[in-house]
Design a protein around this motif. Structure first.
Motif, short mmCIF file in Angstrom:
data_model
loop_
_atom_site.label_atom_id
_atom_site.label_comp_id
_atom_site.label_asym_id
_atom_site.label_seq_id
_atom_site.Cartn_x
_atom_site.Cartn_y
_atom_site.Cartn_z
N THR A 74 0.84 -1.20 0.00
CA THR A 74 0.00 0.00 0.00
C THR A 74 0.87 1.25 0.00
O THR A 74 1.79 1.39 0.79
CB THR A 74 -0.92 0.02 1.23
OG1 THR A 74 -1.70 -1.18 1.24
CG2 THR A 74 -1.84 1.22 1.19
N LYS A 75 0.55 2.15 -0.89
CA LYS A 75 1.29 3.39 -0.99
C LYS A 75 0.88 4.34 0.13
O LYS A 75 -0.29 4.52 0.41
CB LYS A 75 1.03 4.04 -2.35
CG LYS A 75 1.82 5.31 -2.58
CD LYS A 75 1.51 5.88 -3.95
CE LYS A 75 2.25 7.18 -4.18
NZ LYS A 75 1.93 7.77 -5.51
N ASN A 76 1.89 4.96 0.80
CA ASN A 76 1.59 5.91 1.85
C ASN A 76 0.89 7.13 1.27
O ASN A 76 1.35 7.68 0.26
CB ASN A 76 2.87 6.35 2.56
CG ASN A 76 3.47 5.26 3.41
OD1 ASN A 76 2.76 4.38 3.88
ND2 ASN A 76 4.78 5.32 3.61
N HIS A 119 7.38 8.55 5.89
CA HIS A 119 6.10 9.06 5.39
C HIS A 119 6.29 9.75 4.04
O HIS A 119 7.39 10.15 3.68
CB HIS A 119 5.49 10.05 6.39
CG HIS A 119 5.18 9.46 7.73
ND1 HIS A 119 4.04 8.75 7.98
CD2 HIS A 119 5.88 9.49 8.89
CE1 HIS A 119 4.04 8.35 9.24
NE2 HIS A 119 5.14 8.78 9.82
N SER A 120 5.19 9.88 3.33
CA SER A 120 5.18 10.67 2.10
C SER A 120 4.65 12.05 2.47
O SER A 120 3.47 12.20 2.80
CB SER A 120 4.28 10.02 1.04
OG SER A 120 4.19 10.83 -0.12
N LYS A 168 9.36 14.13 8.46
CA LYS A 168 8.38 13.08 8.21
C LYS A 168 8.87 12.11 7.13
O LYS A 168 8.65 10.90 7.22
CB LYS A 168 7.04 13.68 7.82
CG LYS A 168 6.40 14.59 8.86
CD LYS A 168 6.24 13.93 10.21
CE LYS A 168 5.20 12.82 10.22
NZ LYS A 168 4.97 12.27 11.56
N LYS A 169 9.51 12.64 6.12
CA LYS A 169 10.07 11.77 5.06
C LYS A 169 11.12 10.84 5.64
O LYS A 169 11.18 9.66 5.30
CB LYS A 169 10.69 12.62 3.94
CG LYS A 169 9.70 13.39 3.09
CD LYS A 169 10.44 14.22 2.05
CE LYS A 169 9.51 15.11 1.26
NZ LYS A 169 10.26 15.97 0.31
#
Length: 544
Positions: free
Chosen positions: A2-4, A35-36, A30-31
């Motif tokens: 699953t893509k963030n 995270h995206s 966050k990256k």
């Protein structure tokens, strides 16, 4: 896997250096955590922020006007794309396997020509007499595929049927009134019927039951430009699906289509969808290329944009459409406003001088070392909001974090602070609108709307040149808006104070708040450099 989902990180409207730099730095944190994330801005950057980003070679974040939910945010249905020449039989097979029983008919560039549903196809089967023109335009390859037939004589170019198809059930002598030029004739293995059909001008013979065709019949067909194919199906089984060879373009809906753009907002298309009878709606981009189909189901299962707020926590200072977004976190150093979230979130709120101090601390807490450029812009933001630690809002933690980030970046704070503060002083080159909007914030104080702009300027000469125009602009703006008080704070670090220009609907508010006797809509307040700690509280105390 699953893509963030993408998380938008942003500061307040009319962003200052802290708002922009903290958003950039926190998005990078966050990256680093997997995270995206993407930093964005809610307005034009000011002169000081532009200097900082250019100095450290960091691109300006993209502008995003709203986070209202768009079709592009939804997991819309990806449906079959059909060629207009595709047979109804093939179209049926493709559509029936989908959930929404609809397909898009597109050209070679995937641009929308029309849509077709299962009900469109079944309705066509019930109107056989209307199929003449459609059968006339049906490609030979469609019939061969539908009937599982193979070609004995002829070519696509020679296939020019009239659109009428008959079964040669009569004797050859009785065929004359029925078989006409360019008809499609279904025959068995009777040679005399085959020859009579060719003589009568048939354009195509469909030999059923895998019937035999003599060589002389094939030769006669060649000389008369008659196409012959053979199928294993019996005559009845071949006649029934013949109309399934018709191109889908004869069935598709192409006029008055309800088509949505991929960037349309959900709240704008909802009424149209709920009031119409359609089950699904095609979605296209600006080039009319089909991106999928949206249904009513998507309206109740939409994917709201995910956002993180930095340097603010009041909806009046935030992005348009925030009520439609999912707030994931808030990182701020201001008072807690009236923002409401739908579920518990991570809310980091500290009594420090600047949001960049909190972001710097989070890097240390998570044991993630920022890049040199990120450490530099965090230093710049701290210097900006604390007036290089001269503001009463400045705390020991601000100084500590600035030193830590400077150590990581190898930055001389004294040297850089002089360059940065001077970069924001050229108000003479700005319009009165630009000066007010440079760092403008709205506040609701005891139900009264107050607007306060702030800018740093070390040039008294420049201030003298623009003062009267600024005051007049404040008065004009006040008359046209619902602000109760409008203020412009011009802070001068060298004079260690701020000149306050103001306009008010209720005379005496500013004088009462700061115990002054100004009669010309301006006053210099020694030691006042903080809008948050030294201006807003005093205004709040007198606004009832």
């Amino acid at each position: 896997m699953t893509k963030n989902p993408l998380i938008y990180v942003f500061g307040h409207k009319n962003p200052d250096t802290d708002s922009i730099c903290s958003a950039i730095a926190y998005a990078e944190l966050k990256k680093a955590q997997g995270h995206s994330a993407k930093a964005i801005r809610l307005g034009n950057i000011n002169q000081e922020t532009e200097f900082v980003l250019n100095y450290f070679d960091i691109p300006v974040p993209d502008y995003l006007p709203t986070v209202r939910t768009q079709i592009s945010d939804l997991d819309i249905d990806q449906v079959e794309h059909l060629s207009p020449q595709l047979s109804l039989r093939t179209a049926w097979d493709k559509i029936k396997s989908t959930n929404i029983k609809v397909a898009a008919v597109v050209d070679e560039e995937q641009k929308l020509l029309g849509i077709v549903t299962l009900s469109d196809i079944t309705s066509r089967f019930m109107e056989i007499l209307k199929n003449t023109e459609a059968l006339k335009a049906t490609p030979l390859k469609n019939i061969l595929k539908t009937l599982d037939a193979y070609l004995l004589v002829g070519s696509e170019e020679q296939f020019r049927p009239s659109g009428k198809a008959i079964i040669a059930a009569m004797t050859p002598d009785g065929m004359a009134p029925f078989v006409e030029n360019d008809d499609i004739v279904l025959v068995g293995n009777r040679k005399d019927s085959q020859l009579k059909s060719i003589s009568a001008g048939a354009n195509c013979l469909i030999v059923t039951c895998d019937g035999h065709v003599d060589k002389d019949v094939l030769q006669k067909a060649e000389s008369h430009d008659c196409v012959i194919m053979r199928t294993l199906h019996d005559t009845y089984s071949a006649a029934l699906p013949l109309n399934q060879s018709i191109p889908v373009e004869f069935v598709m809906a192409k006029n008055d289509l309800a088509v949505f753009q991929i960037n349309d907002y959900i709240d704008e298309i909802r009424d149209e969808m709920l009031q119409s009878r359609h089950r699904a709606y095609p979605v296209v981009d600006n080039d009319n290329i089909v991106k999928g189909f949206v249904t009513r189901y998507h309206l109740i299962s939409g994917n709201d944009k995910q956002v993180i707020l930095v340097d603010h926590n009041e909806i009046s200072q935030s992005i348009d459409g925030l009520e439609q977004a999912r707030i994931m976190e808030i990182i701020d150093h201001h008072r807690i406003g009236g923002l409401v979230t739908g579920s518990p979130i991570y809310f980091k709120n500290e009594a420090v001088g600047i949001t960049a101090t909190i972001v710097s601390g989070l890097y240390l807490d998570f044991k993630i070392t920022p890049t040199a450029n990120i450490a530099c812009i965090l230093c710049a933001a701290i210097i900006s909001d604390t007036m290089y630690f001269k503001s009463p809002t400045s705390t020991g933690k601000d100084k500590y974090m600035a030193d830590k980030m400077a150590e990581i970046a190898g930055l001389d704070l004294d040297d850089f602070s002089i360059k940065m503060l001077e970069s924001s002083s050229a108000i003479i080159s700005m319009s009165v609108e630009e000066i007010l909007e440079y760092d403008f914030k709205e506040f609701i104080l005891n139900k009264h709307k107050v607007g306060i702009g702030q800018i740093t300027s070390t040039s008294v000469r420049e201030l003298n040149a623009v003062r009267d125009s600024l005051i007049e602009y404040l008065k004009e703006t006040l008359d046209k808006t619902d602000y109760h008080v409008l203020m412009m704070v011009i802070t001068d670090p060298r004079r260690e104070g701020s000149e306050i220009l103001f306009a008010e609907k209720e005379k005496g508010i500013v004088n009462k708040a700061f115990n002054t006797g100004s009669t010309n809509n301006r006053v210099f307040l020694k030691g006042i450099v903080s809008r948050k700690k030294q201006i807003v509280p005093f205004l709040n105390s007198v606004l009832e």
